[in-house]
Design a protein around this motif. Structure first.
Motif, PDB file in Angstrom:
ATOM      1  N   LYS A 209       0.884  -1.345  -0.083  1.00  0.00           N
ATOM      2  CA  LYS A 209      -0.069  -0.026   0.051  1.00  0.00           C
ATOM      3  C   LYS A 209       0.824   1.153   0.026  1.00  0.00           C
ATOM      4  O   LYS A 209       1.588   1.399   0.839  1.00  0.00           O
ATOM      5  CB  LYS A 209      -0.825  -0.092   1.179  1.00  0.00           C
ATOM      6  N   SER A 210       0.613   2.122  -1.017  1.00  0.00           N
ATOM      7  CA  SER A 210       1.519   3.208  -1.005  1.00  0.00           C
ATOM      8  C   SER A 210       1.031   4.310   0.129  1.00  0.00           C
ATOM      9  O   SER A 210      -0.104   4.542   0.350  1.00  0.00           O
ATOM     10  CB  SER A 210       1.187   4.055  -2.256  1.00  0.00           C
ATOM     11  N   GLU A 211       2.153   4.699   0.811  1.00  0.00           N
ATOM     12  CA  GLU A 211       1.850   5.885   1.808  1.00  0.00           C
ATOM     13  C   GLU A 211       1.571   7.024   1.140  1.00  0.00           C
ATOM     14  O   GLU A 211       0.905   7.918   1.710  1.00  0.00           O
ATOM     15  CB  GLU A 211       3.254   6.076   2.370  1.00  0.00           C
ATOM     16  N   SER A 212       1.861   7.492  -0.038  1.00  0.00           N
ATOM     17  CA  SER A 212       1.435   8.952  -0.738  1.00  0.00           C
ATOM     18  C   SER A 212       0.060   8.964  -1.128  1.00  0.00           C
ATOM     19  O   SER A 212      -0.443   9.793  -0.875  1.00  0.00           O
ATOM     20  CB  SER A 212       2.438   9.049  -1.978  1.00  0.00           C
ATOM     21  N   ASN A 213      -0.524   7.742  -1.776  1.00  0.00           N
ATOM     22  CA  ASN A 213      -1.964   8.044  -2.273  1.00  0.00           C
ATOM     23  C   ASN A 213      -2.796   6.772  -1.592  1.00  0.00           C
ATOM     24  O   ASN A 213      -4.039   6.534  -1.948  1.00  0.00           O
ATOM     25  CB  ASN A 213      -1.973   7.821  -3.916  1.00  0.00           C
ATOM     26  N   ASN A 214      -2.268   5.950  -0.624  1.00  0.00           N
ATOM     27  CA  ASN A 214      -3.113   4.901  -0.028  1.00  0.00           C
ATOM     28  C   ASN A 214      -3.672   3.846  -0.850  1.00  0.00           C
ATOM     29  O   ASN A 214      -4.707   3.436  -0.469  1.00  0.00           O
ATOM     30  CB  ASN A 214      -4.199   5.526   0.613  1.00  0.00           C
ATOM     31  N   ARG A 215      -3.158   3.619  -1.909  1.00  0.00           N
ATOM     32  CA  ARG A 215      -3.337   2.930  -3.185  1.00  0.00           C
ATOM     33  C   ARG A 215      -2.571   1.675  -2.946  1.00  0.00           C
ATOM     34  O   ARG A 215      -1.562   1.291  -2.749  1.00  0.00           O
ATOM     35  CB  ARG A 215      -3.381   3.361  -4.493  1.00  0.00           C
ATOM     36  N   TYR A 216      -3.373   0.351  -2.939  1.00  0.00           N
ATOM     37  CA  TYR A 216      -2.759  -0.804  -3.133  1.00  0.00           C
ATOM     38  C   TYR A 216      -2.189  -1.175  -4.414  1.00  0.00           C
ATOM     39  O   TYR A 216      -2.954  -0.927  -5.740  1.00  0.00           O
ATOM     40  CB  TYR A 216      -3.873  -2.097  -2.618  1.00  0.00           C
ATOM     41  N   SER A 217      -1.318  -2.220  -4.464  1.00  0.00           N
ATOM     42  CA  SER A 217      -0.711  -2.801  -5.565  1.00  0.00           C
ATOM     43  C   SER A 217      -0.277  -4.029  -5.395  1.00  0.00           C
ATOM     44  O   SER A 217       0.194  -4.634  -4.689  1.00  0.00           O
ATOM     45  CB  SER A 217       0.460  -2.050  -6.385  1.00  0.00           C
ATOM     46  N   ILE A 218      -0.487  -4.982  -6.599  1.00  0.00           N
ATOM     47  CA  ILE A 218       0.071  -6.563  -6.219  1.00  0.00           C
ATOM     48  C   ILE A 218       0.729  -6.968  -7.511  1.00  0.00           C
ATOM     49  O   ILE A 218       0.372  -6.253  -8.689  1.00  0.00           O
ATOM     50  CB  ILE A 218      -1.034  -7.485  -6.427  1.00  0.00           C
ATOM     51  N   GLY A 219       1.926  -7.378  -7.105  1.00  0.00           N
ATOM     52  CA  GLY A 219       2.592  -7.843  -8.639  1.00  0.00           C
ATOM     53  C   GLY A 219       3.585  -8.997  -8.232  1.00  0.00           C
ATOM     54  O   GLY A 219       3.918  -9.107  -7.404  1.00  0.00           O
ATOM     55  N   LEU A 220       4.175  -9.072  -9.447  1.00  0.00           N
ATOM     56  CA  LEU A 220       5.559 -10.028  -9.182  1.00  0.00           C
ATOM     57  C   LEU A 220       6.739  -9.847 -10.217  1.00  0.00           C
ATOM     58  O   LEU A 220       6.326  -9.101 -11.286  1.00  0.00           O
ATOM     59  CB  LEU A 220       4.977 -11.455  -9.931  1.00  0.00           C
ATOM     60  N   CYS A 221       7.851 -10.257  -9.820  1.00  0.00           N
ATOM     61  CA  CYS A 221       8.854  -9.780 -10.651  1.00  0.00           C
ATOM     62  C   CYS A 221       9.690 -11.329 -10.697  1.00  0.00           C
ATOM     63  O   CYS A 221       9.685 -12.137  -9.713  1.00  0.00           O
ATOM     64  CB  CYS A 221       9.876  -9.007 -10.170  1.00  0.00           C
ATOM     65  N   GLY A 222      10.558 -11.594 -11.902  1.00  0.00           N
ATOM     66  CA  GLY A 222      11.198 -12.701 -11.876  1.00  0.00           C
ATOM     67  C   GLY A 222      11.731 -13.169 -13.532  1.00  0.00           C
ATOM     68  O   GLY A 222      11.736 -12.020 -14.261  1.00  0.00           O
ATOM     69  N   SER A 223      11.742 -14.256 -13.707  1.00  0.00           N
ATOM     70  CA  SER A 223      11.923 -14.690 -14.970  1.00  0.00           C
ATOM     71  C   SER A 223      10.740 -14.392 -15.765  1.00  0.00           C
ATOM     72  O   SER A 223       9.742 -14.405 -15.466  1.00  0.00           O
ATOM     73  CB  SER A 223      12.312 -16.095 -15.167  1.00  0.00           C
ATOM     74  N   LEU A 224      11.048 -14.055 -16.984  1.00  0.00           N
ATOM     75  CA  LEU A 224       9.874 -14.123 -18.102  1.00  0.00           C
ATOM     76  C   LEU A 224       9.028 -15.110 -18.247  1.00  0.00           C
ATOM     77  O   LEU A 224       7.651 -14.837 -18.148  1.00  0.00           O
ATOM     78  CB  LEU A 224      10.436 -13.859 -19.402  1.00  0.00           C
ATOM     79  N   PRO A 225       9.371 -16.382 -18.270  1.00  0.00           N
ATOM     80  CA  PRO A 225       8.201 -17.482 -17.943  1.00  0.00           C
ATOM     81  C   PRO A 225       7.297 -17.259 -16.939  1.00  0.00           C
ATOM     82  O   PRO A 225       6.026 -17.594 -16.565  1.00  0.00           O
ATOM     83  CB  PRO A 225       8.972 -18.703 -18.048  1.00  0.00           C
ATOM     84  N   CYS A 226       7.820 -16.979 -15.820  1.00  0.00           N
ATOM     85  CA  CYS A 226       7.262 -17.015 -14.386  1.00  0.00           C
ATOM     86  C   CYS A 226       6.417 -15.760 -14.516  1.00  0.00           C
ATOM     87  O   CYS A 226       5.133 -15.930 -14.118  1.00  0.00           O
ATOM     88  CB  CYS A 226       8.181 -16.782 -13.211  1.00  0.00           C
ATOM     89  N   VAL A 227       6.655 -14.580 -14.971  1.00  0.00           N
ATOM     90  CA  VAL A 227       5.883 -13.443 -15.038  1.00  0.00           C
ATOM     91  C   VAL A 227       4.733 -13.535 -15.968  1.00  0.00           C
ATOM     92  O   VAL A 227       3.668 -13.216 -15.653  1.00  0.00           O
ATOM     93  CB  VAL A 227       6.664 -12.292 -15.324  1.00  0.00           C
ATOM     94  N   LYS A 228       5.183 -14.092 -17.172  1.00  0.00           N
ATOM     95  CA  LYS A 228       4.004 -14.240 -18.085  1.00  0.00           C
ATOM     96  C   LYS A 228       2.999 -15.458 -17.656  1.00  0.00           C
ATOM     97  O   LYS A 228       1.861 -15.104 -17.944  1.00  0.00           O
ATOM     98  CB  LYS A 228       4.729 -14.710 -19.524  1.00  0.00           C
ATOM     99  N   TRP A 229       3.490 -16.414 -17.168  1.00  0.00           N
ATOM    100  CA  TRP A 229       2.455 -17.287 -16.400  1.00  0.00           C
ATOM    101  C   TRP A 229       1.485 -16.740 -15.571  1.00  0.00           C
ATOM    102  O   TRP A 229       0.444 -16.869 -15.609  1.00  0.00           O
ATOM    103  CB  TRP A 229       3.078 -18.648 -15.951  1.00  0.00           C
ATOM    104  N   PHE A 230       2.163 -15.824 -14.791  1.00  0.00           N
ATOM    105  CA  PHE A 230       1.553 -15.304 -13.600  1.00  0.00           C
ATOM    106  C   PHE A 230       0.198 -14.214 -14.054  1.00  0.00           C
ATOM    107  O   PHE A 230      -0.926 -14.134 -13.910  1.00  0.00           O
ATOM    108  CB  PHE A 230       2.378 -14.347 -12.493  1.00  0.00           C
ATOM    109  N   LYS A 231       0.771 -13.463 -15.356  1.00  0.00           N
ATOM    110  CA  LYS A 231      -0.266 -12.712 -15.924  1.00  0.00           C
ATOM    111  C   LYS A 231      -1.216 -13.496 -16.784  1.00  0.00           C
ATOM    112  O   LYS A 231      -2.563 -13.136 -16.592  1.00  0.00           O
ATOM    113  CB  LYS A 231       0.476 -11.999 -16.999  1.00  0.00           C
ATOM    114  N   ASP A 232      -0.888 -14.347 -17.167  1.00  0.00           N
ATOM    115  CA  ASP A 232      -1.978 -15.481 -17.932  1.00  0.00           C
ATOM    116  C   ASP A 232      -2.955 -15.686 -17.100  1.00  0.00           C
ATOM    117  O   ASP A 232      -4.003 -15.914 -17.232  1.00  0.00           O
ATOM    118  CB  ASP A 232      -1.314 -16.400 -19.045  1.00  0.00           C
ATOM    119  N   PHE A 233      -2.595 -16.282 -15.717  1.00  0.00           N
ATOM    120  CA  PHE A 233      -3.497 -17.030 -14.767  1.00  0.00           C
ATOM    121  C   PHE A 233      -4.532 -15.730 -14.317  1.00  0.00           C
ATOM    122  O   PHE A 233      -5.517 -16.377 -14.230  1.00  0.00           O
ATOM    123  CB  PHE A 233      -2.389 -17.350 -13.426  1.00  0.00           C
ATOM    124  N   ILE A 234      -4.007 -14.694 -14.092  1.00  0.00           N
ATOM    125  CA  ILE A 234      -4.836 -13.864 -13.603  1.00  0.00           C
ATOM    126  C   ILE A 234      -5.791 -13.356 -14.812  1.00  0.00           C
ATOM    127  O   ILE A 234      -6.989 -13.349 -14.440  1.00  0.00           O
ATOM    128  CB  ILE A 234      -4.075 -12.453 -13.340  1.00  0.00           C
TER     129      ILE A 234
END
Length: 301
Positions: A209-234
Motif C-alpha cells: 500500500k502506497s503511503e503517498s496515495n493509500n493505493r494498493y498494488s499486487i505484482g510479481l517480478c522474476g524470469s519472463l516465463p514466471c511473470v508471463k504465466w502469472f499474468k496469463d493466470f490472472i
C-alpha cells in the motif's frame, strides 16, 4: 560350565542369555541367535525402528553387531544405509515427488521465485529475519527438523538431499532460475494453481500500500516465463483484467493497481488459503477490512 548349553549356563549363573552369547562370541564360541529370547528380539526391533543404531543396540543388549543385524533382517526390517545413518536432520525427502496438495503447490511457487538449488544437492531458502516464521512453516510442511540459521538481517534454511534436489530440478527449479526458469507442469486443479501463484507472489512479488496515495498494488517480478504465466493466470481467472509486462535490467515485472480488479486478484490469491506469508496475508485482510468499512470499491460485485 564346560559342555553346558547356553540355557543351562543361564540357569546356573542367572546371567542374561544375551550377555552369555556375547561373552562366548568374544571367546570365539559360536552360538545360534535363536537362543536370544523373543522378548529381547522384539525390543531390538523396536529400538532400531525408533532410531537407535545397531552398535548402540548391540552394546545395550550385549549382543554382537552381526547378530543384531541378522535379527533385524529376520524381522523384515530394512537396514539403514550409511547416508541415512550419517543424517542428523531429517524430513519427508519425497515431499516434492508428487505435487498433489495446496501446501506442496505453494512451496513450489515460493521456491521457484525465492529459493535456490546449488551444487552438492542443496536447497536453500533465505529470507529477511522478519519473515523467519515462514521458514518454520516450511519445516513443518516437510516434517523436518532442519535448523533455522540467522546472520545479520537474514535467516535461512539449507537442506542437502539428492531426492529433494532431483524432484525440484524435474519441476524446472535450476541454478540461475531468476533468468531462465521455466514454469513446471502442475495438475490443472485450480486450487493448486492458486496456491502456486500465491507462493510466487509471497516469494518474489509484492502486496503493498502506497503511503503517498493509500493505493494498493499486487505484482510479481522474476524470469519472463514466471511473470508471463502469472499474468496469463490472472487474465484467465479474471476476465478483462490485463497488465503489461515490463523489464528492468534482467528482471521482468507485472503489476496490478486497478481498483476495479484489485480485490478480485487478492481474493484469487489469498481467500480461504491455508498457507501464506503472514506479512502479505495481513495486507489482504487490511484491504478486505477497508472495503467493508469504507465501501471504497462499491462497484465490485
Amino acid at each position: 560350565l564346560e559342555n553346558n548349553s547356553v540355557n543351562k549356563i543361564n540357569e546356573l549363573t542367572n546371567i542374561p542369555l544375551a550377555t552369555i552369547i556375547y561373552i562366548l562370541h568374544k571367546m570365539g564360541v559360536k552360538c545360534r541367535t535363536n537362543r536370544i529370547a523373543k522378548e529381547t528380539k522384539d525390543k531390538i526391533c523396536e529400538d532400531y525402528t525408533n532410531g537407535l543404531l545397531i552398535n548402540d543396540i548391540s552394546n545395550k543388549y550385549h549382543i554382537d553387531a552381526g547378530w543384531t543385524s541378522k535379527i533385524l533382517k529376520n524381522n523384515n526390517i530394512k537396514l539403514k544405509t550409511k547416508e541415512e545413518i550419517s543424517r542428523k536432520f531429517i524430513c519427508d525427502f519425497d515431499y516434492f515427488k508428487n505435487i498433489d496438495t495446496e501446501e506442496k503447490a505453494y512451496w513450489v511457487g515460493f521456491i521457484i521465485t525465492d529459493g535456490c538449488l546449488t551444487k552438492g544437492n542443496v536447497l536453500q531458502i533465505t529470507l529477511s529475519k522478519k519473515d523467519d516464521i515462514h521458514l518454520h512453516k516450511f519445516n513443518k510442511s516437510i516434517r523436518g527438523n532442519y535448523p533455522i540459521k540467522y546472520y545479520n538481517d537474514d535467516t535461512s534454511i539449507s537442506i542437502t538431499n539428492t531426492s529433494i534436489y532431483n524432484s525440484l530440478s524435474s519441476l524446472g527449479i535450476i541454478p540461475r532460475k531468476s533468468i531462465i526458469c521455466p514454469i513446471p507442469t502442475l495438475p490443472t486443479h485450480n486450487n493448486l494453481l492458486r496456491a502456486f501463484a500465491r507462493g510466487m507472489v509471497d516469494g518474489d512479488g509484492w502486496f503493498s500500500k502506497s503511503e503517498s496515495n493509500n493505493r494498493y498494488s499486487i505484482g510479481l517480478c522474476g524470469s519472463l516465463p514466471c511473470v508471463k504465466w502469472f499474468k496469463d493466470f490472472i487474465s484467465i481467472n479474471i476476465p478483462g483484467c490485463f497488465a503489461t509486462i515490463f523489464k528492468e535490467k534482467n528482471i521482468y515485472k507485472v503489476q496490478y493497481r486497478n481498483r476495479l480488479y484489485l480485490r478480485k486478484i487478492a481474493d484469487l490469491l489469498y481467500k480461504d488459503s491455508t498457507i501464506y506469508l503472514d506479512r502479505k496475508y495481513s495486507k489482504y485482510i487490511e484491504l478486505c477490512n477497508e472495503i467493508n468499512e469504507n465501501n471504497i470499491f462499491s462497484n465490485i460485485n
